[in-house]
Design a protein around this motif. Structure first.
Motif, PDB file in Angstrom:
ATOM      1  N   PHE A   1      10.343  26.576  10.980  1.00  0.00           N
ATOM      2  CA  PHE A   1       9.091  25.826  10.936  1.00  0.00           C
ATOM      3  C   PHE A   1       9.324  24.338  10.655  1.00  0.00           C
ATOM      4  CE2 PHE A   1       5.601  23.987   8.390  1.00  0.00           C
ATOM      5  CZ  PHE A   1       4.601  24.002   9.345  1.00  0.00           C
ATOM      6  N   PHE A   2      10.120  24.013   9.629  1.00  0.00           N
ATOM      7  CA  PHE A   2      10.174  22.633   9.152  1.00  0.00           C
ATOM      8  C   PHE A   2      10.913  21.683  10.083  1.00  0.00           C
ATOM      9  CE2 PHE A   2       9.093  24.902   5.266  1.00  0.00           C
ATOM     10  CZ  PHE A   2       8.032  24.117   4.836  1.00  0.00           C
ATOM     11  N   GLU A   3      11.877  22.174  10.833  1.00  0.00           N
ATOM     12  CA  GLU A   3      12.546  21.302  11.806  1.00  0.00           C
ATOM     13  C   GLU A   3      11.553  20.860  12.879  1.00  0.00           C
ATOM     14  OE1 GLU A   3      16.655  21.099  14.419  1.00  0.00           O
ATOM     15  OE2 GLU A   3      15.855  23.047  13.818  1.00  0.00           O
ATOM     16  N   ASP A   4      10.774  21.800  13.405  1.00  0.00           N
ATOM     17  CA  ASP A   4       9.746  21.466  14.396  1.00  0.00           C
ATOM     18  C   ASP A   4       8.609  20.672  13.756  1.00  0.00           C
ATOM     19  OD1 ASP A   4      11.102  22.808  16.425  1.00  0.00           O
ATOM     20  OD2 ASP A   4      10.165  24.718  15.914  1.00  0.00           O
ATOM     21  N   PHE A   5       8.314  20.994  12.504  1.00  0.00           N
ATOM     22  CA  PHE A   5       7.243  20.308  11.780  1.00  0.00           C
ATOM     23  C   PHE A   5       7.529  18.813  11.664  1.00  0.00           C
ATOM     24  CE2 PHE A   5       5.978  18.833   7.448  1.00  0.00           C
ATOM     25  CZ  PHE A   5       4.627  18.719   7.674  1.00  0.00           C
ATOM     26  N   PHE A   6       8.754  18.455  11.306  1.00  0.00           N
ATOM     27  CA  PHE A   6       9.092  17.041  11.160  1.00  0.00           C
ATOM     28  C   PHE A   6       9.187  16.342  12.519  1.00  0.00           C
ATOM     29  CE2 PHE A   6      10.153  18.078   6.768  1.00  0.00           C
ATOM     30  CZ  PHE A   6       9.691  16.941   6.124  1.00  0.00           C
ATOM     31  N   THR A   7       9.479  17.094  13.569  1.00  0.00           N
ATOM     32  CA  THR A   7       9.426  16.516  14.916  1.00  0.00           C
ATOM     33  C   THR A   7       7.995  16.103  15.256  1.00  0.00           C
ATOM     34  OG1 THR A   7      11.266  17.905  15.659  1.00  0.00           O
ATOM     35  CG2 THR A   7       9.867  16.940  17.368  1.00  0.00           C
ATOM     36  N   ILE A   8       7.047  16.976  14.926  1.00  0.00           N
ATOM     37  CA  ILE A   8       5.631  16.665  15.144  1.00  0.00           C
ATOM     38  C   ILE A   8       5.209  15.462  14.305  1.00  0.00           C
ATOM     39  CG2 ILE A   8       3.268  17.510  14.796  1.00  0.00           C
ATOM     40  CD1 ILE A   8       4.312  20.306  15.481  1.00  0.00           C
TER      41      ILE A   8
END
Length: 293
Positions: free
Chosen positions: A212-219
């Motif tokens: 979740f958090f890797e994609d979250f920080f991309t967003i």
């Protein structure tokens, strides 16, 4: 369209924030107890969770689960504060990475060997790096919020700023369903990988903290760039542009840290917060200088 916007705004009001806080606490307690039960059953061989042994072989690892829900609430708070304060919004990003490290400690603590040859054991070293990172990051976040408070004293709300706040509120409103979808997708994908795809688990499980958090920080990087572009419509102040650009770089450094491990991971996270602090410090000094001119 207005009804949809009003629905999303419902998630950004004070009452919903207070209710969600209580709900997350209760869910965290229940999840903690359930995790402990699974560990107990695994120890007694009533169930076999060998593939997930890192999470189900030590009662201390059960703390990982409630911290995951606390992190979810922190993500919500980040979106909640996005329209209200840029510095608090960035500060919440730093709080999230600190909580991720703390959660990682609880997961990895069962791997400690605590031998006399401490510096030759991988997990012992990682534990040491994470412990030091928690103290350093906690202190750095404190400094960041102190600088943020000084900045608030000099803020003057005008019509342009009010329009910009409204724009950020709309961005936050549309960010909520995106994050809800991402969280559900990440959870379902992890369940599928963990329990139904043994081959994928070999390399996926090691990255459980990235879920979740890797994609979250991309967003977040994309959102930050969008906010920066909209800010040009409401302010052309050089210091504000540099501050917001600096915060984007800080978020990118956090994102990059998810592709590293060990001491490099810690260095990137600490540098990201240090960079944000320096940018905010120079911005405050620049604003003070412009006021006195």
């Amino acid at each position: 369209m207005k009804k949809i916007h009003s629905l999303f705004n419902f998630f950004l009001n004070e009452k919903f924030k207070e209710k969600s806080e209580h709900i997350i606490i209760y869910i965290s307690i229940i999840a903690f107890i359930v995790h402990l039960m699974f560990i107990f059953l695994n120890k007694l061989d009533f169930i076999h969770l060998e593939l997930l042994s890192k999470l189900f072989n030590n009662p201390i690892a059960a703390i990982y689960t409630p911290f995951s829900f606390i992190l979810i609430y922190e993500v919500y708070l980040l979106v909640y504060y996005l329209p209200k304060s840029t510095t608090i919004y960035i500060g919440k990003q730093y709080e999230i990475i600190l909580l991720i490290i703390i959660r990682r400690i609880f997961k990895d603590i069962s791997n400690l060997e605590l031998t006399s040859n401490w510096f030759a054991v991988k997990y012992d070293l990682i534990f040491l790096y994470d412990i030091v990172a928690v103290v350093v990051l906690f202190f750095l976040i404190f400094i960041f919020y102190r600088l943020s408070e000084r900045q608030k004293k000099n803020v003057v709300i005008n019509e342009k700023i009010e329009k910009f706040i409204l724009t950020k509120n709309r961005i936050a409103s549309f960010l909520i369903p995106i994050l809800l979808f991402l969280s559900l997708y990440s959870f379902i994908n992890w369940i599928n990988t963990s329990f139904f795809s043994v081959n994928a688990l070999v390399y996926k499980f090691e990255d459980i903290n990235k879920i979740f958090f890797e994609d979250f920080f991309t967003i977040l990087i994309l959102v930050d760039v969008l906010i920066l572009l909209f800010s040009f419509l409401h302010s052309d102040k050089f210091s504000t542009v540099i501050r917001n650009s600096g915060f984007i770089i800080s978020t990118i450094m956090i994102k990059l840290s998810f592709n590293t491990e060990g001491i490099l991971n810690v260095i990137l996270l600490v540098l990201s917060v240090v960079f944000g602090i320096i940018i905010l410090f120079i911005h405050n000094k620049y604003e003070k200088l412009q006021t006195n001119i």
